[in-house]
Write a protein that holds these residues in place. Sequence first.
Motif, mmCIF file in Angstrom:
data_model
loop_
_atom_site.group_PDB
_atom_site.id
_atom_site.type_symbol
_atom_site.label_atom_id
_atom_site.label_comp_id
_atom_site.label_asym_id
_atom_site.label_seq_id
_atom_site.Cartn_x
_atom_site.Cartn_y
_atom_site.Cartn_z
ATOM 1 N N VAL A 140 1.316 -45.609 7.251
ATOM 2 C CA VAL A 140 1.023 -45.211 8.634
ATOM 3 C C VAL A 140 2.278 -45.336 9.484
ATOM 4 O O VAL A 140 2.577 -44.469 10.305
ATOM 5 C CB VAL A 140 -0.131 -46.060 9.216
ATOM 6 N N ALA A 141 3.033 -46.410 9.290
ATOM 7 C CA ALA A 141 4.260 -46.602 10.064
ATOM 8 C C ALA A 141 5.273 -45.497 9.783
ATOM 9 O O ALA A 141 5.937 -44.993 10.692
ATOM 10 C CB ALA A 141 4.869 -47.971 9.755
ATOM 11 N N LEU A 142 5.401 -45.094 8.544
ATOM 12 C CA LEU A 142 6.330 -44.027 8.197
ATOM 13 C C LEU A 142 5.879 -42.688 8.766
ATOM 14 O O LEU A 142 6.696 -41.886 9.199
ATOM 15 C CB LEU A 142 6.486 -43.930 6.679
ATOM 16 N N LEU A 143 4.590 -42.451 8.765
ATOM 17 C CA LEU A 143 4.072 -41.202 9.312
ATOM 18 C C LEU A 143 4.227 -41.137 10.822
ATOM 19 O O LEU A 143 4.353 -40.056 11.391
ATOM 20 C CB LEU A 143 2.597 -41.026 8.942
ATOM 21 N N ALA A 144 4.221 -42.287 11.464
ATOM 22 C CA ALA A 144 4.326 -42.323 12.919
ATOM 23 C C ALA A 144 5.688 -41.828 13.395
ATOM 24 O O ALA A 144 5.804 -41.213 14.440
ATOM 25 C CB ALA A 144 4.063 -43.736 13.443
ATOM 26 N N GLY A 145 6.741 -42.089 12.624
ATOM 27 C CA GLY A 145 8.080 -41.637 13.000
ATOM 28 C C GLY A 145 8.534 -42.282 14.288
ATOM 29 O O GLY A 145 8.012 -43.290 14.723
ATOM 30 N N CYS A 146 9.508 -41.699 14.908
ATOM 31 C CA CYS A 146 10.026 -42.200 16.176
ATOM 32 C C CYS A 146 9.065 -41.821 17.294
ATOM 33 O O CYS A 146 8.562 -40.708 17.345
ATOM 34 C CB CYS A 146 11.403 -41.613 16.449
ATOM 35 N N THR A 147 8.844 -42.759 18.183
ATOM 36 C CA THR A 147 7.926 -42.527 19.289
ATOM 37 C C THR A 147 8.651 -42.804 20.597
ATOM 38 O O THR A 147 9.247 -43.853 20.767
ATOM 39 C CB THR A 147 6.698 -43.449 19.169
ATOM 40 N N THR A 148 8.575 -41.877 21.525
ATOM 41 C CA THR A 148 9.190 -42.044 22.837
ATOM 42 C C THR A 148 8.128 -42.445 23.852
ATOM 43 O O THR A 148 6.931 -42.265 23.603
ATOM 44 C CB THR A 148 9.848 -40.723 23.301
ATOM 45 N N PRO A 149 8.530 -42.961 25.021
ATOM 46 C CA PRO A 149 7.546 -43.278 26.052
ATOM 47 C C PRO A 149 6.697 -42.070 26.445
ATOM 48 O O PRO A 149 5.493 -42.191 26.664
ATOM 49 C CB PRO A 149 8.400 -43.772 27.216
ATOM 50 N N SER A 150 7.304 -40.893 26.525
ATOM 51 C CA SER A 150 6.548 -39.690 26.896
ATOM 52 C C SER A 150 5.479 -39.363 25.868
ATOM 53 O O SER A 150 4.380 -38.942 26.215
ATOM 54 C CB SER A 150 7.492 -38.492 27.047
ATOM 55 N N GLU A 151 5.798 -39.568 24.591
ATOM 56 C CA GLU A 151 4.813 -39.318 23.536
ATOM 57 C C GLU A 151 3.674 -40.320 23.619
ATOM 58 O O GLU A 151 2.512 -39.962 23.432
ATOM 59 C CB GLU A 151 5.477 -39.368 22.161
ATOM 60 N N LEU A 152 3.997 -41.579 23.912
ATOM 61 C CA LEU A 152 2.934 -42.577 24.072
ATOM 62 C C LEU A 152 2.029 -42.217 25.240
ATOM 63 O O LEU A 152 0.813 -42.304 25.148
ATOM 64 C CB LEU A 152 3.525 -43.968 24.329
ATOM 65 N N LYS A 153 2.638 -41.798 26.330
ATOM 66 C CA LYS A 153 1.882 -41.478 27.545
ATOM 67 C C LYS A 153 0.974 -40.267 27.357
ATOM 68 O O LYS A 153 -0.025 -40.123 28.050
ATOM 69 C CB LYS A 153 2.853 -41.243 28.697
ATOM 70 N N SER A 154 1.288 -39.402 26.409
ATOM 71 C CA SER A 154 0.462 -38.217 26.179
ATOM 72 C C SER A 154 -0.860 -38.566 25.496
ATOM 73 O O SER A 154 -1.787 -37.773 25.490
ATOM 74 C CB SER A 154 1.221 -37.189 25.335
ATOM 75 N N GLY A 155 -0.953 -39.772 24.944
ATOM 76 C CA GLY A 155 -2.196 -40.213 24.316
ATOM 77 C C GLY A 155 -3.058 -41.002 25.287
ATOM 78 O O GLY A 155 -2.768 -41.086 26.486
ATOM 79 N N ASP A 156 -4.126 -41.575 24.761
ATOM 80 C CA ASP A 156 -5.028 -42.379 25.583
ATOM 81 C C ASP A 156 -4.478 -43.790 25.781
ATOM 82 O O ASP A 156 -3.912 -44.382 24.862
ATOM 83 C CB ASP A 156 -6.404 -42.487 24.921
ATOM 84 N N ALA A 157 -4.667 -44.331 26.964
ATOM 85 C CA ALA A 157 -4.287 -45.708 27.245
ATOM 86 C C ALA A 157 -5.265 -46.651 26.545
ATOM 87 O O ALA A 157 -6.449 -46.348 26.424
ATOM 88 C CB ALA A 157 -4.310 -45.960 28.747
ATOM 89 N N VAL A 158 -4.743 -47.792 26.090
ATOM 90 C CA VAL A 158 -5.614 -48.792 25.463
ATOM 91 C C VAL A 158 -6.236 -49.700 26.507
ATOM 92 O O VAL A 158 -7.213 -50.390 26.231
ATOM 93 C CB VAL A 158 -4.857 -49.628 24.403
ATOM 94 N N PHE A 159 -5.657 -49.705 27.713
ATOM 95 C CA PHE A 159 -6.180 -50.533 28.794
ATOM 96 C C PHE A 159 -5.841 -49.865 30.126
ATOM 97 O O PHE A 159 -4.699 -49.472 30.350
ATOM 98 C CB PHE A 159 -5.557 -51.935 28.736
ATOM 99 N N VAL A 160 -6.841 -49.727 30.981
ATOM 100 C CA VAL A 160 -6.660 -49.180 32.325
ATOM 101 C C VAL A 160 -7.387 -50.098 33.292
ATOM 102 O O VAL A 160 -8.534 -50.484 33.042
ATOM 103 C CB VAL A 160 -7.220 -47.738 32.437
ATOM 104 N N SER A 161 -6.717 -50.434 34.385
ATOM 105 C CA SER A 161 -7.349 -51.312 35.363
ATOM 106 C C SER A 161 -6.716 -51.084 36.738
ATOM 107 O O SER A 161 -5.690 -50.425 36.850
ATOM 108 C CB SER A 161 -7.172 -52.776 34.950
ATOM 109 N N ALA A 162 -7.342 -51.646 37.727
ATOM 110 C CA ALA A 162 -6.814 -51.622 39.087
ATOM 111 C C ALA A 162 -6.535 -53.055 39.506
ATOM 112 O O ALA A 162 -7.187 -53.988 39.043
ATOM 113 C CB ALA A 162 -7.813 -50.984 40.037
#
Length: 115
Positions: A10-32
């Motif tokens: 899984v780690a090898l398949l993930a490859g390099c990840t940028t902040p923009s790529e992370l942000k394009s997915g769902d957040a694991v935690f959202v709060s106010a």
Amino acid sequence: MRILIGAVAVALLAGCTTPSELKSGDAVFVSATKKLPKQYALCVFPKWQDLNAESAMTETETGYRLVMANPGVGQTDELLEVSKTSTGSTVRHFQRIALMQVGRGDVSESVKSCI
């Protein structure tokens, strides 16, 4: 052994990840929070630095962004977006592989403890 091989695959398949790529997915935690973005970010950032000295905090147009990367692998593991609202801030936490929480409990706890 199978779990270890699966995790490596899984780690090898993930490859390099940028902040923009992370942000394009769902957040694991959202709060106010009633804290202003700077107050909240200054609460979380020292905790992230204790966990990973390569952590970085930058000011954005709407608040602050914290990034925790793995420089040896070239991947962003954690991203925290703190945006100003009329009542304080909105916090959105993104993780590279949210299902793999081993060793990441302290990161998640630091995000939640500062709310």
